[in-house]
Design an enzyme around this catalytic site. Structure first.
Site, mmCIF file in Angstrom:
data_model
loop_
_atom_site.group_PDB
_atom_site.id
_atom_site.type_symbol
_atom_site.label_atom_id
_atom_site.label_comp_id
_atom_site.label_asym_id
_atom_site.label_seq_id
_atom_site.Cartn_x
_atom_site.Cartn_y
_atom_site.Cartn_z
ATOM 1 N N ASP A 152 -13.534 -35.200 88.848
ATOM 2 C CA ASP A 152 -12.752 -36.422 88.687
ATOM 3 C C ASP A 152 -12.642 -36.858 87.226
ATOM 4 O O ASP A 152 -11.896 -37.781 86.915
ATOM 5 C CB ASP A 152 -13.384 -37.568 89.491
ATOM 6 C CG ASP A 152 -13.329 -37.322 90.987
ATOM 7 O OD1 ASP A 152 -12.331 -36.738 91.440
ATOM 8 O OD2 ASP A 152 -14.277 -37.689 91.689
ATOM 9 N N ASP B 155 -10.905 -41.319 95.001
ATOM 10 C CA ASP B 155 -11.321 -40.009 95.483
ATOM 11 C C ASP B 155 -11.924 -40.244 96.872
ATOM 12 O O ASP B 155 -12.226 -41.390 97.228
ATOM 13 C CB ASP B 155 -12.355 -39.414 94.524
ATOM 14 C CG ASP B 155 -12.914 -38.097 95.023
ATOM 15 O OD1 ASP B 155 -12.132 -37.252 95.472
ATOM 16 O OD2 ASP B 155 -14.146 -37.926 94.983
ATOM 17 N N ASP C 259 -16.255 -39.889 91.709
ATOM 18 C CA ASP C 259 -17.679 -39.683 91.433
ATOM 19 C C ASP C 259 -18.017 -38.295 90.912
ATOM 20 O O ASP C 259 -19.075 -38.088 90.359
ATOM 21 C CB ASP C 259 -18.500 -39.916 92.706
ATOM 22 C CG ASP C 259 -18.426 -38.728 93.658
ATOM 23 O OD1 ASP C 259 -17.302 -38.274 93.930
ATOM 24 O OD2 ASP C 259 -19.490 -38.251 94.095
#
Length: 636
Positions: free
Chosen positions: A534, A336, A530
């Site tokens: 996600d 990410d 995080d």
């Protein structure tokens, strides 16, 4: 998310926190105390066989009862030859020939190994309670001239709902009236709010920050974005194939082989070579006791536990030995962006004054305009300015939704906002093409310059990508909900192999599915993220890795590995530890099997007595334990 940590002995860990640990500790304490009592009785009262049997027997039931029960359950399912069966037969055989301490010692070692394994996993991953925070509690359904609070499940496609400032968007829909700033961080991970107006789409799970919105529902709650996220987390783990432990495969062949050899050793010689049946049966049982894979049962879990311990000392929490093992085969790492490779904290990157305006004046104008706002952009400007702004000197403050701010300071009218604000006010301005969020400023109708606000790349992100490639990771990929321009800029700066931008959580899962299909059969895919958004893709990846310091509770619960220091370079450290752990585990396997093979030959020819077999078995176990602990000294 619920992962089952099924070991080769088919014992399923049901990690329930402190209660399970207390039960296991009490079980070990009572088992050890009774074992010690049996040893004292054997030494002090060698003829008191009944008392010795009572002490050792109770100790055996406490420490090994579950193994015997598991062996019986497996036999009832047709799974006869596994290590549960072998340990049960070997230890019961030890009791049959009167060597009670050996039978109990094997089970004691086994339970200690199990306790170490259980202690490495602190929480069950079945809980996704934190994720439920994004589930909206109600919807303001418009009926006639009034509104009514109803459960989101009761709203149908085409219904009109009202979303007030501070409320969660309950269902996906299209804005038919109103303008507002929308906090989309729960879905996209991006901390900069997005403006929405009539004709644009809003998604369930976002938070309305400013204006009142009238929305026409386009999907029922069960099909909404927020419902999809919850469903993905609950079900994605079922797609994961559990890592097959070596000892399971080995025991399929080893266990029936040694049981068969022990039986032949006890029966064939008396029939064809003559001799005492009692002597050969005793030799067969000695052979069976020697063959018990005590060193393997201890050294394999302890080796992985040592690796888990070494990782935890470096701020890396690995939730199971199967994930530590899987890190050895890492082929693709997917990141990410916000909060993972970047800090997720916006800061002023550049000041570009125009005309006679200085950088200091430009920053002061911006600080005056943004001093009333709690927007992340405003906070970054105020932090950069680091001066005092007298709010009493500011007049006619007005927030222009979707455009920016107008304020009067010391008689001058200051405009601060996006390029749409400049166009709306017919101000001739110089477009800024730098990467990041741009704030344009004008004073008394004259363009004063622009400020670039950007999320900072973490200081060790470059090193993390470089070290992963050096460690043999074939592909590094970034998936983000951010716009394409910013995503490509970050990817280029970090030398990533691939980037996909403007993705929602379910689209991230689709990308991971595609990447998963393109990797080698034995290769593993890891996702590092995080945010709560996600959680679904963390659950779907072979190895889900969450940033623990700033990451959401849901992401941490869904992940298999947690980097507690929020440093992506820790993933390279985890790979180093995993590879050393694997080497040590295989050293122990080779050493244990080698020594076992030699002693089994001695036992078959009557050279090794029971006490020598016990000594050799315990010695191998101790050496294997000491070797396993070497992984704790792993250096970066």
């Amino acid at each position: 998310m619920a992962h089952n940590h099924n070991h080769s002995h088919e014992h399923t860990h049901e990690h329930q926190g402190g209660d399970l640990n207390k039960t296991k500790i009490i079980q070990l304490i009572f088992g050890i105390l009774l074992f010690g009592a049996g040893l004292v009785l054997k030494k002090a009262f060698p003829n008191a066989a009944a008392y010795q049997l009572a002490a050792f027997g109770l100790s055996y039931l406490i420490l090994g009862g579950e193994v015997v029960i598991q062996a019986l359950k497996n036999i009832s399912r047709g799974q006869i030859f596994d290590e549960n069966f072998l340990m049960s037969v070997a230890t019961i055989g030890a009791f049959a020939i009167g060597d009670f301490p050996e039978g109990v010692a094997v089970m004691l070692f086994y339970q200690v190994g199990e306790y170490f394994q259980d202690a490495a996993v602190r929480k069950s991953k079945k809980s996704i309670t934190s994720l439920m925070d994004i589930r909206p509690d109600y919807a303001n359904l418009k009926r006639g001239g009034s509104t009514e609070k109803v459960d989101p499940d009761k709203v149908n496609i085409g219904d009109i709902i009202i979303i007030r400032p501070g409320e969660k968007v309950p269902l996906d829909g299209s804005v038919i009236e109103g303008e507002s700033m929308m906090d989309t961080s729960a879905l996209t991970g991006e901390s900069v709010p997005r403006s929405v107006k009539a004709g644009e789409t809003v998604l369930a799970g976002c938070i309305n920050q400013s204006g009142v919105l009238t929305v026409e529902v386009s999907r029922e709650f069960g099909q909404s974005t927020v419902a999809k996220i919850i469903d993905l987390v609950e079900n994605a783990s079922s797609k994961k194939a559990p890592s097959e432990n070596f000892i399971t495969t080995f025991s399929r062949y080893y266990t029936p082989a040694v049981v068969g050899l022990a039986l032949l050793l006890a029966v064939v010689p008396p029939l064809f070579l003559g001799g005492s049946w009692a002597e050969w049966i005793n030799r067969g049982l000695i052979f069976l006791v020697i063959s018990c894979p005590c060193a393997l049962v201890i050294s394999i879990p302890l080796g992985f536990f040592g690796g888990i311990g070494a990782a935890s000392k470096r701020g890396i929490l690995i939730k199971g030995s199967n994930y530590l093992e899987a890190l050895n085969n890492l082929d693709t790492v997917v990141f990410d962006k916000t909060g993972t490779l970047t800090k997720g904290v916006f800061a002023v990157r550049n000041l570009l004054p125009a005309g006679e305006t200085t950088k200091a004046q430009l920053l002061e104008y911006a600080a005056k305009a943004e001093s009333f706002s709690n927007h992340p952009i405003a906070r970054s400007i105020m932090k950069e300015y680091d001066g005092e702004i007298s709010r009493e000197a500011l007049q006619d403050y007005k927030e222009i939704s979707g455009h920016g701010i107008r304020v009067t300071a010391d008689g001058s009218v200051i405009l601060a906002g996006n390029d749409k604000l400049m166009k709306r006010e017919n101000i001739a301005f110089q477009p800024n093409n730098e990467i990041g969020t741009k704030v344009y400023l004008a004073v008394n109708g004259i363009f004063a310059g622009s400020i670039v606000i950007a999320d900072e790349i973490k200081s060790d992100s470059r090193a993390a990508i470089s070290r992963l490639k050096a460690a043999g990771v074939r592909k590094t990929v970034m998936l983000t909900g951010d716009n394409v321009q910013i995503a490509e800029s970050v990817a280029k700066e970090l030398d990533l192999d691939e980037v996909h931008a403007q993705l929602l959580p379910d689209q991230k899962v689709e990308q991971v599915e595609t990447l998963n299909a393109g990797k080698p059969a034995k290769g593993k895919l890891a996702f590092v993220g995080d945010g709560i958004n996600d959680a679904p893709v963390l659950a779907r990846a072979d190895i889900g890795i969450a940033m623990g310091g700033l990451g959401s509770d849901a992401a941490i619960e869904a992940a298999d590995v947690v980097l507690m220091t929020d440093e992506p370079s820790k993933l390279a450290d985890a790979i180093t530890i995993a590879r050393k752990t694997k080497r040590i585990v295989w050293q122990n396997i080779a050493f244990a099997l080698g020594v076992k093979g030699i002693i089994l030959l001695f036992g078959a020819f009557g050279v090794a007595t029971m006490w020598e077999a016990v000594f050799a078995d315990v010695g191998v176990s101790l050496i294997a334990i000491l070797n396993a602990m070497r992984v704790l000294q792993t250096k970066n």
